[in-house]
Design an enzyme around this catalytic site. Structure first.
Site, PDB file in Angstrom:
ATOM      1  N   LYS A   1      -2.282 -10.372  -7.669  1.00 17.14           N
ATOM      2  CA  LYS A   1      -3.612 -10.658  -7.120  1.00 17.14           C
ATOM      3  C   LYS A   1      -4.692  -9.841  -7.849  1.00 17.14           C
ATOM      4  O   LYS A   1      -4.457  -8.674  -8.165  1.00 17.14           O
ATOM      5  CB  LYS A   1      -3.571 -10.264  -5.629  1.00 17.14           C
ATOM      6  CG  LYS A   1      -4.829 -10.551  -4.850  1.00 17.14           C
ATOM      7  CD  LYS A   1      -4.744  -9.978  -3.432  1.00 17.14           C
ATOM      8  CE  LYS A   1      -5.365  -8.601  -3.368  1.00 17.14           C
ATOM      9  NZ  LYS A   1      -5.881  -8.236  -2.031  1.00 17.14           N
TER      10      LYS A   1
ATOM     11  N   LYS B   1      -9.492  -4.822  -6.675  1.00 20.88           N
ATOM     12  CA  LYS B   1     -10.417  -3.796  -7.168  1.00 20.88           C
ATOM     13  C   LYS B   1      -9.722  -2.457  -7.363  1.00 20.88           C
ATOM     14  O   LYS B   1     -10.260  -1.559  -7.992  1.00 20.88           O
ATOM     15  CB  LYS B   1     -11.613  -3.669  -6.227  1.00 20.88           C
ATOM     16  CG  LYS B   1     -11.263  -3.405  -4.787  1.00 20.88           C
ATOM     17  CD  LYS B   1     -12.468  -3.677  -3.889  1.00 20.88           C
ATOM     18  CE  LYS B   1     -12.025  -3.824  -2.456  1.00 20.88           C
ATOM     19  NZ  LYS B   1     -12.877  -4.636  -1.647  1.00 20.88           N
TER      20      LYS B   1
ATOM     21  N   LYS C   1       0.835  -1.211   0.000  1.00 22.83           N
ATOM     22  CA  LYS C   1       0.000   0.000   0.000  1.00 22.83           C
ATOM     23  C   LYS C   1       0.866   1.256   0.000  1.00 22.83           C
ATOM     24  O   LYS C   1       0.488   2.265  -0.581  1.00 22.83           O
ATOM     25  CB  LYS C   1      -0.955   0.010   1.196  1.00 22.83           C
ATOM     26  CG  LYS C   1      -1.974  -1.123   1.148  1.00 22.83           C
ATOM     27  CD  LYS C   1      -3.392  -0.665   0.883  1.00 22.83           C
ATOM     28  CE  LYS C   1      -4.174  -1.813   0.303  1.00 22.83           C
ATOM     29  NZ  LYS C   1      -5.579  -1.856   0.570  1.00 22.83           N
TER      30      LYS C   1
HETATM   31  P1  ATP Z   1      -7.965  -3.775  -2.052  1.00 19.67           P
HETATM   32  O1  ATP Z   1      -7.834  -4.461  -3.379  1.00 19.67           O
HETATM   33  O2  ATP Z   1      -8.714  -2.479  -2.088  1.00 19.67           O
HETATM   34  O3  ATP Z   1      -6.713  -3.751  -1.252  1.00 19.67           O
HETATM   35  P2  ATP Z   1      -9.010  -6.196  -1.052  1.00 19.67           P
HETATM   36  O4  ATP Z   1     -10.063  -6.663  -2.009  1.00 19.67           O
HETATM   37  O5  ATP Z   1      -7.698  -6.861  -1.034  1.00 19.67           O
HETATM   38  O6  ATP Z   1      -8.925  -4.641  -1.212  1.00 19.67           O
HETATM   39  P3  ATP Z   1     -10.844  -6.565   1.140  1.00 19.67           P
HETATM   40  O7  ATP Z   1     -11.994  -6.010   0.408  1.00 19.67           O
HETATM   41  O8  ATP Z   1     -10.823  -6.148   2.536  1.00 19.67           O
HETATM   42  O9  ATP Z   1      -9.479  -6.207   0.470  1.00 19.67           O
HETATM   43  O10 ATP Z   1     -10.781  -8.149   1.033  1.00 19.67           O
HETATM   44  C1  ATP Z   1     -11.813  -8.906   1.534  1.00 19.67           C
HETATM   45  C2  ATP Z   1     -11.530 -10.372   1.453  1.00 19.67           C
HETATM   46  O11 ATP Z   1     -11.312 -10.799   0.114  1.00 19.67           O
HETATM   47  C3  ATP Z   1     -10.293 -10.822   2.233  1.00 19.67           C
HETATM   48  O12 ATP Z   1     -10.603 -12.005   2.937  1.00 19.67           O
HETATM   49  C4  ATP Z   1      -9.275 -11.092   1.171  1.00 19.67           C
HETATM   50  O13 ATP Z   1      -8.330 -12.061   1.565  1.00 19.67           O
HETATM   51  C5  ATP Z   1     -10.145 -11.589   0.046  1.00 19.67           C
HETATM   52  N1  ATP Z   1      -9.516 -11.352  -1.262  1.00 19.67           N
HETATM   53  C6  ATP Z   1      -9.150 -10.164  -1.782  1.00 19.67           C
HETATM   54  N2  ATP Z   1      -8.645 -10.312  -3.009  1.00 19.67           N
HETATM   55  C7  ATP Z   1      -8.672 -11.651  -3.281  1.00 19.67           C
HETATM   56  C8  ATP Z   1      -8.268 -12.454  -4.419  1.00 19.67           C
HETATM   57  N3  ATP Z   1      -7.740 -11.911  -5.500  1.00 19.67           N
HETATM   58  N4  ATP Z   1      -8.454 -13.785  -4.341  1.00 19.67           N
HETATM   59  C9  ATP Z   1      -9.006 -14.362  -3.252  1.00 19.67           C
HETATM   60  N5  ATP Z   1      -9.394 -13.670  -2.159  1.00 19.67           N
HETATM   61  C10 ATP Z   1      -9.245 -12.327  -2.164  1.00 19.67           C
END
Ligand code: ATP
Ligand code: LTN
Length: 333
Positions: free
Chosen positions: A198, A201, A116
């Protein structure tokens, strides 16, 4: 009857939810709730979201949209409290005490913090640094046994366990030591454009992610455009990250194993495979989108869900904070 085990998990309303969030987290929340083995608390981590600058109006919209998506995806708010983190003041209260039991060195090792920082170099605020401590507070407040998350949150879970053990050692048994629940399939869905990254969003390239609310034709287009290798075989292997990612998406939404998928598409090309992946993803997402449309039209219902959720959550959270305040030596008010 023995008390049910507890689950706590959260997702940030930091933007539109991706297929990664659904497969890695939300879908498992629904499954775990269905087993009836757990008492589940599901949280919208709005306090975590402001570690990255948000426009207030957009955050409000994202927060309500995500709440509607939780329910549309199958979370039953009658069974499990669904609430906003900011509505339960104990999260901030416990977070402070835990901050005083966490080392700077531990926090500087968190890979999400490092990521981040590079993405938001103009706003490396203290909240971004102590983010995992607030997450530890979220979990420990509810004495959670199990925390269903995607692979990227494993390190935060380990830190939570360390903080809990440290506090228990210093002040006597106070917190349950939580276990992560990371799904075998779909724990780390990768970007469709850069399959070594990964799916996120916050990706600048919107073709990299599938949003739960993307129109059906957009989903189909994004999957067709997904990066693959120059080969033709649907299988795992060196240099086949793109295909392997599509295989794990297909596996996650159909339930077929990777071996079964290799057999199913033996002798077929990438075109046929991508069409099948798109069809399966749409079949999983479309009913959720329909339910979502009904729910967002009913603001009163959503309000009743989060009000009740916060009330129930606070009843549990309050007890933990009272116990912690007593143990650290604060005079009772
Ligand atoms: P950002 O991309 O804004 O950092 P994020 O999507 O990583 O946000 P959260 O919205 O808090 O963060 O994630 C919510 C859940 O989704 C968490 O349990 C995280 O581990 C899961 N997650 C996020 N991205 C993935 C992915 N690409 N594959 C599987 N699980 C995911
Ligand atoms: N940091 C998490 C979201 C989150 C969370 C939690 C997950 C905040 N608090 C408590 C599980 C338990 C993320 O996925 N980015």
């Amino acid at each position: 009857m023995a008390e049910k085990k507890r689950i706590l998990s959260g997702i940030q309303p930091s933007g539109a939810m991706t297929l990664g969030n659904y497969v890695g987290a939300l879908r498992n929340w629904v499954e775990l709730q269905k087993t009836d083995e757990y008492e589940c608390f599901y949280m919208l981590a709005d306090m975590h979201t402001i570690t990255v600058r948000q426009e207030a109006k957009v955050l409000r919209k994202n927060a309500l949209d995500l709440l509607a998506l939780f329910i549309a995806a199958g979370i039953d708010p009658e069974k499990s409290p669904v609430f906003f983190q900011s509505h339960v003041p104990q999260h901030a209260q416990l977070s402070w005490v835990l901050n005083c039991n966490t080392y700077m060195g531990e926090l500087s090792r968190m890979t999400q913090f490092k990521d981040k920082c590079s993405k938001h170099a103009d706003n490396i605020n203290a909240g971004l640094f102590t983010y995992p401590v607030l997450m530890a507070a979220d979990i420990l407040l509810y004495q959670a046994d199990l925390v269903p998350v995607g692979q990227d949150q494993k390190q935060h879970l380990e830190l939570t366990r360390d903080i809990a053990k440290r506090f228990n050692n210093a002040y006597s048994e106070t917190f349950k030591i939580p276990e992560p629940y990371i799904p075998k399939v779909g724990a780390r869905i990768m970007s469709l454009q850069e399959p070594t990254q990964k799916m996120s969003k916050s990706d600048v390239n919107e073709n990299g992610y599938i949003l739960m609310l993307d129109p059906v034709d957009t989903i189909v287009k994004k999957i067709k455009r997904a990066v693959t290798d120059s080969g033709a075989e649907v299988c795992r292997g060196e240099g086949k990250e793109g295909i392997e990612n599509l295989m794990s998406i297909y596996s996650a939404v159909t339930g077929s194993s990777m071996d079964e998928i290799e057999r199913e598409f033996d002798g077929k090309g990438y075109g046929d495979f991508k069409a099948a992946v798109a069809e399966a993803v749409v079949a999983a997402i479309e009913p959720i989108q329909k339910k979502y449309a009904e729910l967002t039209a009913n603001r009163d219902y959503l309000e009743s869900v989060y009000r009740r959720g916060a009330e129930l959550a606070e009843r549990v959270a309050y007890k933990t904070v009272a116990k912690v305040y007593r143990k650290v030596g604060f005079i009772q008010p």
